[in-house]
Design a protein around this motif. Structure first.
Motif, short mmCIF file in Angstrom:
data_model
loop_
_atom_site.label_atom_id
_atom_site.label_comp_id
_atom_site.label_asym_id
_atom_site.label_seq_id
_atom_site.Cartn_x
_atom_site.Cartn_y
_atom_site.Cartn_z
N ILE A 312 -45.27 1.66 -51.13
CA ILE A 312 -44.29 0.86 -51.86
C ILE A 312 -44.78 -0.58 -51.89
CG2 ILE A 312 -41.88 0.12 -51.97
CD1 ILE A 312 -41.20 2.58 -50.25
N VAL A 313 -44.74 -1.19 -53.07
CA VAL A 313 -45.21 -2.56 -53.23
C VAL A 313 -44.13 -3.38 -53.90
CG1 VAL A 313 -47.63 -1.85 -53.37
CG2 VAL A 313 -46.29 -2.07 -55.46
N ALA A 314 -44.05 -4.65 -53.55
CA ALA A 314 -43.04 -5.53 -54.16
C ALA A 314 -43.37 -6.96 -53.81
CB ALA A 314 -41.64 -5.19 -53.67
N SER A 315 -42.91 -7.88 -54.64
CA SER A 315 -43.03 -9.29 -54.30
C SER A 315 -41.98 -9.66 -53.27
CB SER A 315 -42.86 -10.16 -55.54
OG SER A 315 -41.54 -10.03 -56.04
N ARG A 316 -42.22 -10.74 -52.55
CA ARG A 316 -41.22 -11.21 -51.58
C ARG A 316 -39.91 -11.53 -52.27
NH1 ARG A 316 -46.04 -13.56 -49.89
NH2 ARG A 316 -46.57 -13.32 -47.67
N SER A 317 -39.98 -12.14 -53.45
CA SER A 317 -38.76 -12.55 -54.13
C SER A 317 -37.92 -11.35 -54.53
CB SER A 317 -39.09 -13.40 -55.36
OG SER A 317 -39.89 -12.68 -56.28
N LYS A 318 -38.57 -10.25 -54.93
CA LYS A 318 -37.81 -9.06 -55.27
C LYS A 318 -37.11 -8.50 -54.04
CE LYS A 318 -39.25 -5.86 -58.21
NZ LYS A 318 -39.99 -4.71 -58.80
N LEU A 319 -37.83 -8.39 -52.93
CA LEU A 319 -37.21 -7.83 -51.72
C LEU A 319 -36.08 -8.71 -51.22
CD1 LEU A 319 -40.10 -6.33 -49.56
CD2 LEU A 319 -38.62 -5.24 -51.24
N ASP A 320 -36.17 -10.01 -51.48
CA ASP A 320 -35.10 -10.90 -51.04
C ASP A 320 -33.77 -10.59 -51.72
OD1 ASP A 320 -36.75 -12.22 -49.28
OD2 ASP A 320 -37.19 -13.90 -50.64
N THR A 321 -33.83 -9.94 -52.88
CA THR A 321 -32.59 -9.60 -53.61
C THR A 321 -32.11 -8.19 -53.30
OG1 THR A 321 -33.68 -8.66 -55.58
CG2 THR A 321 -33.40 -11.07 -55.50
N ILE A 322 -32.85 -7.47 -52.45
CA ILE A 322 -32.53 -6.07 -52.16
C ILE A 322 -32.19 -5.93 -50.69
CG2 ILE A 322 -33.42 -3.71 -52.10
CD1 ILE A 322 -35.34 -4.51 -54.35
N GLY A 323 -31.00 -5.45 -50.39
CA GLY A 323 -30.64 -5.25 -48.99
C GLY A 323 -31.35 -4.07 -48.36
N GLU A 324 -31.54 -3.00 -49.13
CA GLU A 324 -32.21 -1.81 -48.64
C GLU A 324 -32.75 -1.03 -49.83
OE1 GLU A 324 -29.13 0.05 -46.46
OE2 GLU A 324 -27.95 0.61 -48.23
N LEU A 325 -33.68 -0.14 -49.55
CA LEU A 325 -34.27 0.69 -50.60
C LEU A 325 -33.47 1.99 -50.72
CD1 LEU A 325 -38.04 0.24 -49.68
CD2 LEU A 325 -36.65 -1.13 -51.24
#
Length: 357
Positions: A312-325
């Motif tokens: 799984i890949v993502a930018s830091r900014s994207k993960l900052d908007t996601i509480g969990e997958l």
């Protein structure tokens, strides 16, 4: 509680065969061997509802044949069937007729099975009323925030909700989507149960992904494994770093400097995979929702996922908007296997621990 239950029986058929939707593509999907997805999703939701409240705990009103009554009876309900589709091939007009009949019968909730197009049809049919709606996700693209996370979650919401709130119904032009353009349009605002088990609406944007793409591309070049590269802008940047344009909203297969399959269907992916232990699927969660599997990438079926390691890949900014997958693969056992803590690559070498709920 009186629940109006309607199924779009063709929702999601185009996904596994790479059509990225079913609007105007039903016959093409069938020629490619597509199987209906919505009936099984509907069956899971009603089975879970039956297990929670029993067949007498809810009055189920539905529409004939594949639009609800068949599945309802299969799982043990004795529904009130208020009408039937006008022809063998159902349409948005049939959905609107069903919902109008539900409203006239005084239902407390409209539970529907489909994708964003179905959600828009249902929301438009209840416009001007206070009747809430709730979606069981079965489409390829599920961007709206009126859907439960899974069929089983939908049953939990039906059984437990006490309040409602206004939420967005989004839809996109599937022809543009197939060309790589994602322009969600606000179609309606509908009243929906308040529950944690509902997904968020799709958010566009993502932040800087160059470091992620460069690091993953370097690893792929140094490997002999087969890489299944999912859709989306983050994985798209990896494809560009590898030197090919790829299909922005499709799945591509790559090994040893060669593109083995472009915009691949499920069967093409399975055919291109290497021996067990020699395959990696690379995916990025949807911003705002957190879905890794089950939204926009049904070509990555349980059969594909089970033969691959998952990166799984993502930018830091994207993960900052996601509480969990989240995952919703159509296989509850596989969903359970995937859940738990996992590492998400957020840079050339950096990783962040995230929980798959």
């Amino acid at each position: 509680m009186r629940v109006g239950f309607v199924v779009n029986p063709i929702a999601g058929m185009g996904g596994r065969v790479g059509l990225k939707g079913t609007d105007g593509k039903v016959e093409a999907a069938r020629r490619l061997g597509a199987e209906p997805r919505a009936p099984d999703r509907a069956r899971r939701a009603l089975t879970a509802l039956r297990e929670r409240v029993g067949t007498d705990g809810v009055t189920l009103l539905t529409w004939g044949s594949g639009m609800g009554s068949d599945v309802a009876r299969d799982v043990g309900f004795d529904p009130d069937v208020l009408g039937s589709p006008a022809a063998d091939e159902t349409s948005a007009r049939d959905t609107a007729r069903a919902v109008a009949a539900f409203l006239a019968a005084g239902v407390d909730l409209v539970l529907f099975v489909g994708g964003d197009g179905t959600a828009a049809d249902v929301a438009e049919a209840v416009e001007g009323t206070d009747t809430p709606i709730l979606g069981v996700p079965a489409g390829v693209k599920v961007y709206s925030s009126v859907f439960a996370v899974s069929p089983e979650d939908a049953a939990h919401v039906v059984d437990t909700f006490e309040r409602t709130e206004r939420r967005e119904v989004l839809d996109i032009d599937e022809d543009e989507y197939r060309e790589g353009e994602v322009n969600p349009e606000l179609r309606a605002v509908a009243r929906v149960p308040v529950a944690e088990e509902l997904q968020s609406s799709k958010q566009l944007g993502g932040g800087n992904v160059e470091a992620v793409a460069a690091g993953v591309a370097d690893d792929i070049r140094a490997s002999d494994k087969t890489f299944v590269l999912g859709p989306g802008s983050t994985v798209g940047a990896i494809k560009e770093a590898l030197g090919f344009g790829g299909s922005p909203l499709g799945v591509d297969v790559y090994r040893g400097g060669e593109v083995l399959a472009l915009d691949a269907t499920e069967s093409e992916i399975l055919e291109a995979l290497g021996p067990e232990g020699e395959n990696v699927v690379v995916v990025s969660p949807i911003g705002g929702q957190g879905f890794v599997f089950g939204r926009g990438n049904p070509q990555l079926s349980p059969a594909v996922i089970r033969r691959c390691d998952v990166e799984i890949v993502a930018s830091r900014s994207k993960l900052d908007t996601i509480g969990e997958l989240r995952v919703d693969t159509d296989d509850p056992d596989l969903d359970a296997d995937l859940r738990g803590w996992t590492k998400v690559r957020i840079g050339r070498v950096e990783r962040r621990m995230m929980r798959i709920a």
